[in-house]
Scaffold this motif. Sequence first.
Motif, PDB file in Angstrom:
ATOM      1  N   GLU A   1       0.920  -1.234  -0.044  1.00 36.36           N
ATOM      2  CA  GLU A   1      -0.051   0.067  -0.001  1.00 36.36           C
ATOM      3  C   GLU A   1       0.920   1.412   0.017  1.00 36.36           C
ATOM      4  O   GLU A   1       0.544   2.380  -0.694  1.00 36.36           O
ATOM      5  N   GLY A   2       2.147   1.009   0.755  1.00 44.22           N
ATOM      6  CA  GLY A   2       2.820   2.280   0.776  1.00 44.22           C
ATOM      7  C   GLY A   2       3.495   2.505  -0.557  1.00 44.22           C
ATOM      8  O   GLY A   2       3.518   3.740  -1.225  1.00 44.22           O
ATOM      9  N   ALA A   3       3.700   1.851  -1.571  1.00 45.60           N
ATOM     10  CA  ALA A   3       4.471   1.783  -2.776  1.00 45.60           C
ATOM     11  C   ALA A   3       3.239   2.576  -3.691  1.00 45.60           C
ATOM     12  O   ALA A   3       3.541   3.468  -4.430  1.00 45.60           O
ATOM     13  N   LYS A   4       1.860   2.046  -3.618  1.00 44.94           N
ATOM     14  CA  LYS A   4       0.929   2.615  -4.401  1.00 44.94           C
ATOM     15  C   LYS A   4       0.734   4.082  -3.746  1.00 44.94           C
ATOM     16  O   LYS A   4       0.464   4.823  -4.951  1.00 44.94           O
ATOM     17  N   SER A   5       0.755   4.543  -2.702  1.00 42.92           N
ATOM     18  CA  SER A   5       0.680   5.805  -2.163  1.00 42.92           C
ATOM     19  C   SER A   5       1.721   6.595  -2.728  1.00 42.92           C
ATOM     20  O   SER A   5       1.595   7.865  -3.100  1.00 42.92           O
ATOM     21  N   LEU A   6       2.947   6.255  -3.026  1.00 44.98           N
ATOM     22  CA  LEU A   6       4.192   6.962  -3.759  1.00 44.98           C
ATOM     23  C   LEU A   6       3.773   7.276  -4.967  1.00 44.98           C
ATOM     24  O   LEU A   6       3.976   8.255  -5.369  1.00 44.98           O
ATOM     25  N   VAL A   7       3.426   6.236  -5.719  1.00 42.94           N
ATOM     26  CA  VAL A   7       2.849   6.474  -7.142  1.00 42.94           C
ATOM     27  C   VAL A   7       1.982   7.395  -7.264  1.00 42.94           C
ATOM     28  O   VAL A   7       1.925   8.240  -8.316  1.00 42.94           O
ATOM     29  N   PHE A   8       0.657   7.278  -6.578  1.00 39.05           N
ATOM     30  CA  PHE A   8      -0.397   8.010  -6.794  1.00 39.05           C
ATOM     31  C   PHE A   8      -0.252   9.664  -6.227  1.00 39.05           C
ATOM     32  O   PHE A   8      -1.038  10.328  -6.723  1.00 39.05           O
ATOM     33  N   ASN A   9       0.452   9.528  -5.228  1.00 38.56           N
ATOM     34  CA  ASN A   9       0.485  11.111  -4.644  1.00 38.56           C
ATOM     35  C   ASN A   9       1.553  11.818  -5.229  1.00 38.56           C
ATOM     36  O   ASN A   9       1.659  13.116  -4.964  1.00 38.56           O
ATOM     37  N   ILE A  10       2.730  11.123  -5.623  1.00 35.29           N
ATOM     38  CA  ILE A  10       3.790  11.860  -5.978  1.00 35.29           C
ATOM     39  C   ILE A  10       4.337  11.644  -7.630  1.00 35.29           C
ATOM     40  O   ILE A  10       4.483  12.502  -8.201  1.00 35.29           O
ATOM     41  N   LEU A  11       4.474  10.596  -7.876  1.00 34.48           N
ATOM     42  CA  LEU A  11       5.086  10.106  -9.062  1.00 34.48           C
ATOM     43  C   LEU A  11       4.341  10.199 -10.158  1.00 34.48           C
ATOM     44  O   LEU A  11       4.184  10.831 -11.199  1.00 34.48           O
TER      45      LEU A  11
ATOM     46  N   LEU B   1      -5.722   0.486  -9.054  1.00 33.27           N
ATOM     47  CA  LEU B   1      -5.462   1.200  -7.858  1.00 33.27           C
ATOM     48  C   LEU B   1      -6.577   2.417  -7.368  1.00 33.27           C
ATOM     49  O   LEU B   1      -6.736   2.458  -6.191  1.00 33.27           O
ATOM     50  N   GLN B   2      -7.080   3.169  -8.395  1.00 30.26           N
ATOM     51  CA  GLN B   2      -7.940   4.203  -8.232  1.00 30.26           C
ATOM     52  C   GLN B   2      -9.281   3.489  -7.408  1.00 30.26           C
ATOM     53  O   GLN B   2      -9.917   3.998  -6.539  1.00 30.26           O
ATOM     54  N   ILE B   3      -9.594   2.177  -7.996  1.00 27.07           N
ATOM     55  CA  ILE B   3     -10.930   1.759  -7.316  1.00 27.07           C
ATOM     56  C   ILE B   3     -10.969   0.657  -6.489  1.00 27.07           C
ATOM     57  O   ILE B   3     -11.865   0.239  -6.234  1.00 27.07           O
ATOM     58  N   GLU B   4      -9.843   0.483  -5.704  1.00 29.87           N
ATOM     59  CA  GLU B   4      -9.396  -0.417  -4.743  1.00 29.87           C
ATOM     60  C   GLU B   4     -10.612  -0.097  -3.616  1.00 29.87           C
ATOM     61  O   GLU B   4     -10.984  -1.259  -2.906  1.00 29.87           O
TER      62      GLU B   4
END
Length: 311
Positions: A32-42, A273-276
């Motif tokens: 989940e942390g990896a997903k947060s990195l991608v969606f909030n920053i990268l 990831l958006q619709i999780e």
Amino acid sequence: MKAIEILFPVFFMMFLGWLSHRRGWVTAEQNEGAKSLVFNILFPLLVFHVLVKAELSTNFIYEILFLDVAWILVYLIGKSIANPISGRYARLAPFLLMTCEGGSVALPLYIALVGAKHAVNIITFDVAGILINFGLVPALIMRQTSRDVSFLPLAKRIISAPFIIAVVVGIVVNLLGLYQWLAENGLNNIYDGTMDMAMSPIASIILFTLGYGFHLRTGQLKPLLTLTLVRLMLCGTIVIGFLLLFPGLMKVKIFFVGVLLYFACPTGFPVPLQIESLCNDEDDKSFMSAFISIFILVAMIVYTLITLFLV
């Protein structure tokens, strides 16, 4: 052979995610942390970068408008037939029908066919997908997951989302010609190098997380195949729309090939990831990963056919 060279790493990263889950190498919290990195920053950085360097021509605008209307219609059609075609996955189905993965699948395949100088065709299609994925989808998700959402809080949340800010700032920077100014002053290499480093992990992380949730079950086969058929028909209809609305462009083989290839590609990787938040359990996440995997195979088949008969 070129398709295998491009798509094998895609399957490898998904396999690595699946294996990491099975072996317990990566915890759910770390995933989940990896997903947060991608969606909030990268990902916002990627959106900004694409728009900064895009050619904002008249056709560019018309294609985006057409595609965004088309994807909205696809969502409405998918929502109306979701229950009979996908059963328990009905709340996920309309979202899985929308958008195509350009950056990680369509773009490298297209460049391998026609060269990087024509990449703007795929980028144009992807801008339309970005507006859907990071504008419409979050709004729809919020409406479904919140019982009472008034307009102003909803609008504030959408406007303040990193992706929407990236879209607005990217278009403004493009119109002001700031990238051209950097190029004229020899600073564009610093910008490009920085953005390349920031964006390079995006596809790998997303594919890893998709594989992390992949666990195909026998009960998924029928809704998967049905939904696959529906998506193929809807994307085929969009291709026909291009033939009717942009006949001049579609007579150009390079553009025609790009349209065929793009709409054979899987659902945009950000969508699962958006619709999780709509997922009830691991089975739902597995269904989304399996659906993506099917269309990666479809993309490989279409790429091979185009290579044999059109290029």
